[in-house]
Design a protein around this motif. Sequence first.
Motif, PDB file in Angstrom:
ATOM      1  N   PRO A 191       0.756  -0.666   0.195  1.00 35.36           N
ATOM      2  CA  PRO A 191      -0.031  -0.213   0.441  1.00 35.36           C
ATOM      3  C   PRO A 191       0.967   1.373   0.113  1.00 35.36           C
ATOM      4  N   ARG A 192       2.419   0.907   0.726  1.00 37.37           N
ATOM      5  CA  ARG A 192       3.001   2.271   0.315  1.00 37.37           C
ATOM      6  C   ARG A 192       3.671   3.136  -0.444  1.00 37.37           C
ATOM      7  N   ALA A 226      -0.612   7.628  -5.742  1.00 36.05           N
ATOM      8  CA  ALA A 226      -1.408   7.722  -6.071  1.00 36.05           C
ATOM      9  C   ALA A 226      -2.560   8.828  -6.806  1.00 36.05           C
ATOM     10  N   ASP A 227      -2.144   9.956  -6.268  1.00 38.11           N
ATOM     11  CA  ASP A 227      -1.551  11.415  -7.026  1.00 38.11           C
ATOM     12  C   ASP A 227      -1.343  11.327  -8.107  1.00 38.11           C
ATOM     13  N   VAL A 229       1.595   1.853  -3.569  1.00 40.73           N
ATOM     14  CA  VAL A 229       0.171   2.564  -3.810  1.00 40.73           C
ATOM     15  C   VAL A 229       0.390   3.667  -3.927  1.00 40.73           C
ATOM     16  N   GLN A 230       0.741   4.364  -2.500  1.00 42.83           N
ATOM     17  CA  GLN A 230      -0.030   5.853  -1.571  1.00 42.83           C
ATOM     18  C   GLN A 230       0.790   6.645  -2.516  1.00 42.83           C
TER      19      GLN A 230
END
Length: 222
Positions: A41-42, A48-49, A44-45
């Motif tokens: 998840p790190r 993400a923007d 991806v985060q």
Amino acid sequence: MARRPAAHDRIAVLGLGRFGSSLALELTRQGWEVVGVDADPRNVQALADELSHAAVADTTDEEALRQLGVHEMTTVVVGFGSAIEASILTTSLLTDLGVPHILAKAVSRPHATILRRVGAHHVVLPEHEMGERVAHLVTGQILDVIAFDGDYVHAKVCAPEAVIDRTLAGAEVRATHGVTVVAIKRPGEPFTYTTPDTTVYAGDLLIVAGASRSVRAFAGLG
């Protein structure tokens, strides 16, 4: 910016580590719609923007890839290599899904061989290829180099003294040195294609094509 055909404007990058994230961002800058996928998840985060879509998923899970529409894309990149088993399983799954163009990252030549056998259409070994490129740059007067299959390269070199104030035909570059001068750049001007009548002057930059050893020898001519 020119728009690509709708059927070909989405690329999935599976694995958003250093290689995958760098590739995904560059593709985005070039105007592609990029779907980034990673199990962490790190990672991806962090993107993400920046990307069209970023998702946390297991790339060895067929249903997860289908939900993300990966099976409908023309090009998919398997951008992780250190998890070798997952890399191979993911590439094999993409092959089963019928993805037309699969590019995969490998961490070794045996890994690359397996990726090709399970369906990767193109395999890159970034660390190995960068090592080869740097080796060319530090062992002669080569300013930049692109290596192709086998031992064939295109290199940017300073015009060697042996051909200065001579035409390419007069210097018999191809016959004597086994290389082809593809393009030339005068100071302050863009690169242009060469002809046999092109004269080389001091300060010119040349794009030279040929076998690696021949190109290095040509670049080092006095």
